[in-house]
Write an enzyme that holds these catalytic residues in place. Structure first.
Site, short mmCIF file in Angstrom:
data_model
loop_
_atom_site.label_atom_id
_atom_site.label_comp_id
_atom_site.label_asym_id
_atom_site.label_seq_id
_atom_site.Cartn_x
_atom_site.Cartn_y
_atom_site.Cartn_z
N GLU A 152 0.82 -1.23 0.00
CA GLU A 152 0.00 0.00 0.00
C GLU A 152 0.85 1.27 0.00
OE1 GLU A 152 -2.65 0.20 3.37
OE2 GLU A 152 -3.66 1.99 2.60
N GLU A 246 -12.20 1.24 5.14
CA GLU A 246 -11.17 1.71 6.06
C GLU A 246 -11.32 3.23 6.14
OE1 GLU A 246 -6.57 0.63 6.76
OE2 GLU A 246 -6.95 2.27 5.35
#
Ligand code: LER
Ligand code: MN
Length: 272
Positions: A152, A246
């Site tokens: 990420e 998220e």
């Protein structure tokens, strides 16, 4: 695309998760809100009651989509680029434990914050070398466990290198990682990408997972990101995987979990 709800045992500081507490109950809550799966965030895989989680997932027909590992860095200071070899080995061992847990659930492993931070810009080449050797080893272990790693890009205020999608995608290609793809988080993209849509097009082949939060990290619709266009761009790029909640537990965990899935359902319907 499939939806997933973030669950964790404890929300530390301003962490962007929408459920904290008993993990099995988190699965039940995700199912009752209409999510397809859950994304687990924990510091240590050894602390997870895997049979209880498995039973809850089976009872709700939900899947564990991914396991986030950032708390191993935030809580326990474990970094893949630590200059101290012993601590770096401990970080790799922790990730091997995460991979074993992921193998049991066919979940992806998220590598984000565990890349660590540079103490100075001059440290970059050495840090990239350490990261390369750690990721090559973990990429092979992921292949053995039959799971994928998603790496990420994280904004500069949390991790001070490999902040853009292009940075991570070239790192993956340079190292020839076979079982590692890209996780894109719309909140980080909004800070780091010069052009959201060009980045999606350029990295289309590597995108394997999506975190969806608005510009202020609240659930979609509460900030100014063009979500309908972003989801269309992802779809046009051939992405049909997981989109995960998220986002900040704002105005409360429950309202964020419910607000996210309601907003995303409408967006996905619109994206066709
Ligand atoms: C960190 O900001 C982040 O986006 C997470 O996915 C890492 O736990
Ligand atoms: Mn994220």
């Amino acid at each position: 695309m499939l939806t997933s709800m973030t669950i964790t045992d404890h929300i530390y500081g301003g962490a962007p998760f929408v459920y904290e507490g008993d993990l099995a109950q988190g699965v039940t809550q995700a199912a009752s809100l209409g999510y397809d799966g859950v994304e687990l965030h924990i510091a240590d895989p050894a602390a997870v009651d895997a049979p209880a989680l498995e039973a809850a997932l089976r009872a709700s027909s939900l899947r564990l989509t991914a396991i986030g590992t950032g708390r191993a860095y935030v809580n326990d200071g474990l970094s893949l680029t630590d200059a101290d070899e012993g601590r770096r080995r401990a970080a790799i061992r922790r990730l091997e434990g995460f991979l074993a847990l992921a193998g049991r659930f066919q979940a992806k492993i998220i590598v984000g914050c565990m890349r660590g931070n540079l103490s100075s810009p001059q440290e970059l080449p050495a840090a990239l070398d350490r990261l390369r050797s750690a990721m090559e080893r973990l990429d092979r272990a992921a292949g053995d466990a039959g799971v994928g790693i998603v790496f990420e890009p994280i904004n500069r205020y949390e991790n001070n290198f490999l902040c853009t999608m292009g940075d991570i995608s070239s790192f993956i290609r340079r190292c020839g990682l076979q079982n590692t793809g890209l996780l894109v988080d719309t909140f980080h993209m909004n800070i780091e990408e010069a052009d959201l849509f060009a980045s999606i097009r350029d990295c289309a082949a590597e995108i394997r997972y999506v975190h969806a939060a608005d510009s202020n990290r609240r659930y979609p619709g509460q900030g100014h990101l063009p979500f309908a266009a972003l989801l269309r761009a992802l779809r046009d790029a051939g992405y049909n995987g997981v989109v995960s909640a998220e986002c900040l537990p704002w105005p409360s965990k429950q309202e964020a979990a419910a607000g996210w899935i309601q907003a995303m359902r409408e967006l996905l319907r619109g994206a066709g």
